[in-house]
Structure formats: structure tokens, C-alpha cells
Motif scaffolding. Sequence first.
Motif, short mmCIF file in Angstrom:
data_model
loop_
_atom_site.label_atom_id
_atom_site.label_comp_id
_atom_site.label_asym_id
_atom_site.label_seq_id
_atom_site.Cartn_x
_atom_site.Cartn_y
_atom_site.Cartn_z
N LYS A 187 0.80 -1.34 0.08
CA LYS A 187 -0.15 -0.06 -0.15
C LYS A 187 0.94 1.17 0.05
N ILE A 188 1.85 1.23 0.66
CA ILE A 188 2.66 2.57 0.85
C ILE A 188 3.78 2.65 -0.44
N ARG A 189 3.89 1.47 -1.09
CA ARG A 189 5.04 1.43 -2.42
C ARG A 189 4.76 2.51 -3.38
N PRO A 190 3.72 2.96 -3.75
CA PRO A 190 3.51 4.20 -4.62
C PRO A 190 4.07 5.44 -4.23
N PHE A 191 4.07 5.66 -2.65
CA PHE A 191 4.62 6.69 -2.17
C PHE A 191 6.16 7.04 -2.78
N PHE A 192 6.94 5.94 -2.74
CA PHE A 192 8.38 5.91 -3.15
C PHE A 192 8.54 5.37 -4.29
N VAL A 193 8.05 4.27 -4.88
CA VAL A 193 8.28 3.76 -6.18
C VAL A 193 7.05 3.69 -6.90
N TYR A 234 6.93 -0.16 10.51
CA TYR A 234 7.92 -1.23 10.37
C TYR A 234 7.89 -1.95 11.74
N GLN A 235 7.87 -1.23 12.93
CA GLN A 235 8.00 -1.61 14.15
C GLN A 235 6.80 -2.21 14.54
N LYS A 236 5.63 -1.54 14.34
CA LYS A 236 4.17 -2.09 14.72
C LYS A 236 3.78 -3.33 14.14
N ALA A 237 4.25 -3.34 12.65
CA ALA A 237 3.92 -4.52 11.92
C ALA A 237 4.97 -5.91 12.18
N GLU A 238 6.09 -5.53 13.02
CA GLU A 238 6.95 -6.46 13.19
C GLU A 238 7.51 -6.94 11.86
N GLY A 239 8.08 -5.91 11.16
CA GLY A 239 8.60 -6.13 9.80
C GLY A 239 9.93 -6.85 9.70
N ALA A 240 10.78 -6.46 10.89
CA ALA A 240 11.86 -7.47 11.01
C ALA A 240 11.72 -8.88 10.92
N ARG A 241 10.46 -9.31 11.62
CA ARG A 241 10.24 -10.77 11.77
C ARG A 241 9.78 -11.36 10.30
N PHE A 242 9.07 -10.43 9.45
CA PHE A 242 8.29 -10.99 8.51
C PHE A 242 8.76 -10.49 7.04
N LEU A 243 10.11 -9.69 7.09
CA LEU A 243 10.94 -9.30 6.12
C LEU A 243 11.07 -10.38 4.74
N SER A 244 11.51 -11.56 5.25
CA SER A 244 11.75 -12.46 4.26
C SER A 244 10.67 -12.95 3.53
N VAL A 245 9.82 -12.95 3.77
CA VAL A 245 8.36 -13.17 3.09
C VAL A 245 7.96 -12.54 2.12
N LEU A 246 8.67 -11.19 1.78
CA LEU A 246 8.16 -10.46 0.70
C LEU A 246 8.77 -10.48 -0.74
N LEU A 247 7.97 -10.00 -1.69
CA LEU A 247 8.43 -10.37 -2.83
C LEU A 247 9.91 -9.52 -3.01
N ASP A 248 10.70 -9.74 -4.18
CA ASP A 248 12.03 -9.27 -4.19
C ASP A 248 11.85 -7.61 -4.19
N ARG A 249 11.03 -7.07 -5.05
CA ARG A 249 11.11 -5.78 -5.15
C ARG A 249 10.52 -5.15 -3.98
N ASP A 250 9.66 -5.54 -3.24
CA ASP A 250 9.21 -5.00 -1.76
C ASP A 250 10.28 -5.09 -0.90
N ARG A 251 10.75 -6.35 -0.97
CA ARG A 251 12.12 -6.54 0.14
C ARG A 251 12.96 -5.50 -0.02
N GLN A 252 13.54 -5.14 -1.28
CA GLN A 252 14.46 -4.18 -1.62
C GLN A 252 13.88 -2.90 -1.19
N LEU A 253 12.73 -2.48 -1.40
CA LEU A 253 12.04 -1.02 -0.83
C LEU A 253 12.16 -0.92 0.58
N VAL A 254 12.00 -2.26 1.44
CA VAL A 254 12.00 -1.92 2.81
C VAL A 254 13.30 -1.87 3.24
N GLU A 255 14.43 -2.61 2.64
CA GLU A 255 15.55 -2.65 2.97
C GLU A 255 16.39 -1.00 2.77
#
Length: 384
Positions: free
Chosen positions: A265-271, A296-317
Motif C-alpha cells: 500500500k505504501i509502495r507508490p509513495f516511493f516507487v 515497520y516496528q508495529k507490524a513486526e517488519g524485521a520478523r516478516f521481511l523474508s516473506v516479501l517479494l524481491d522488489r518489496d523487500r528491496q524497498l523495505v531495506e
Amino acid sequence: MLPHVSIIVPCYNVAAYVDECLNSLVRQTLRNIEIICINDGSTDDTRAHLLRWKEKDARIILLEQQNAGVSAARNAGLDAARGLYVGFADPDDYVDPEMYSRLFSAALEHDADIVECGNHVFADSSAQLIEGKRRSPSWHFEQDASPDSFFRDSIWGKMDICVWSKLFRKSMLDAHGLRFNVNLKSGAEDETFRLMAVPHASRLLFIPDCLYYYRLMRRGSLSRHCHASTYFKCVQEFQRLMYVVDYWKEHGWQNEGLFAYGVRKIRPFFVSKRPLFHQMTAVEQQSLLDWWHLFYQKAEGARFLSVLLDRDRQLVELLNSAQTPASGWGRILLAAFSLIPGQKGRYYFCKRMLAHHFSQAPSDSSQTKNAPPQTPFDTRPPSL
């Protein structure tokens, strides 16, 4: 006898449209219905139209309130509704004569908590159907749905965000105190309500019949247009996401699907072709990054980062570790890569935007980075 279906119609300055909508509702082949119209402080002739319809058909109930928005109007309708199931109609749309008969029959047959149909879209200017926007996924029934299936191959992915194509079991809504958040605007109220209601519903049904006729972007529609700044629109999306995250956590539903949904949902803000982040001031950009880190903190992003698709994971990183290129040559390469067509180029353009932001950030920005963003509304779920 209680109505089989309560249809809630929030009305604000829709005198030019509401007759067509109500005509389609009173002509429903399902006769045992109630039509709850809420006049949300209209300043045109909407109230006069509603009074005339109320005199024509005893099934029409008219509620009056000062202008408070579509969510408050729908909540007033929910409080008054007596039907076994509840549906919503926008006053500038119309429905097929058999819409609620088909939905209600399907709901009874499968004992569904939520049932949804397909929809047509028509142009405001010509009333002509726009075939390319017609929505009609295949028939699907899930009798043991759960939040664990969110963002996977399930009916969750088929269901539309809008509430007007659905019937909800009224007892389910009341049992969990489900109401609309009056602080969310511009369509966010529908999607948020769906993400609060659907996890409570274990029996979900979709029928492909296109029974709802949606008017595409009429001028002046408060529920479909927002005059807020680009920055505030982005902030409200983060607020909405965290509101949902808090609700899911409270009910023990937190999972990787919700985090992946938030990133999407927030991807279009940046990419994107025209990233909203690029249109903001440096102060607004820093605030938006603060919102990202809080999500990222509230949604426990560090715990779930590995499940993202490549482009979404790259954006988060990238959002978590963006920094200014160390050398002028690095900046030149970044500028060149950002011109590559497609998603890869947009990713590098995002990296370039963030690098520029951090190169322009004031030296004391670290003092404000960890400060919680200001929230203009209470993020606790509304109660009955």
C-alpha cells in the motif's frame, strides 16, 4: 417480522442522483427489506427528495444528522438497522432489481457471514457502461476462512475493498462492535472496515453476478474525492495501516500477510512513475520516514521481511538503510541508473530521492528522528 436485509444509504448533497438510487432499491424483488437513508446535513434539496420517497414507501427510514461524513452516517444506519443482513448503497449509484434477493438467498444457502457480488461501472457524464472496469471474479465459497489466508490464494484476494457490493451478517457486526472509523477519508474507510470485519467471518462467499452499478467519479462526491495535501494523504494511509495493525494484534491475528499488504500500500509513495515522496518538502519527507519506521516496528517488519517479494523487500531495506552516496561518482551512477525504464529504474530513482533527502537534512535531524509522529486522531477501534 424483522427485515431480511437493511440497506444503508448515506446522503449528502445528492439531489440530482438519489431518485435513481432509491427507485432501484424500492423495486427490489426481495420485498422484506428496510432502506435506511441518512441525511448528512445536506444543503441542497436532498432532504426534500428523501421525504417524498419516505411518503411513497413505508420501508424507507429517514435519519437526520449534522454533516459528519459518510462513516458517521453509515454508523448511524448500522445502529438503527434491524435486518438479519446489512448492505450499503451509495446514493449516486444504483442496483439490479434482483441484487439483494440473490445475495440474501446465497447467504442463507451457505450460512455465509459475508457475501459479495460483482459490479458494473458506468460513466457519470454518459451513463454508459465501461466494460473494461466491470468486476466479476468466479464463484467461490470458503467455509473456514481465517486471517492466516490473508494475501494468499483465497477469497480474501477476490473480495473488493468496497462495502457496497456485500451483505454482512448483522449479528456478527454487533457482536464485535464493528463500525466505521469516522476519521478516515477518501475511500480508506471502506478498506479499513473490510480488514476489521472479514477476519471475524469464517464463512465467506463470492457470487460472480454483476448486480451493483457504480458511478465513476462524479464531481463533488465526498466519499470519492479528497482535497487533502499529498503529505496528509500519505500520513493518513500510514495511520490507517497502524490502526488495522493494532486491531489485528489485539485479536491475535498478526501475520506476514498484513505486513506484506502494508508494504504494497505504501509502495507508490516511493516507487512509481510520479512518487509522492518527491513532491514533499524536506520536513514532510522526514516525517513520512518517521511514519514508515513506526509502521515497520508495529507490524513486526524485521520478523516478516523474508516473506516479501524481491522488489518489496528491496524497498523495505532501502527505507531502513538509505544514506547519501559517499562520492560524487556514486551520485552520478545513481542518477544514471534512475533513468533505466521500468521497475528497476524506479527503484534507483527512489534511492536517489532518499539520498538527496539525507544530504539536505539538517544536522539535528537525528534529534527528531526517534520522536513519535503526531497523530491527529485516536487509533483505537471505534465501539458501539
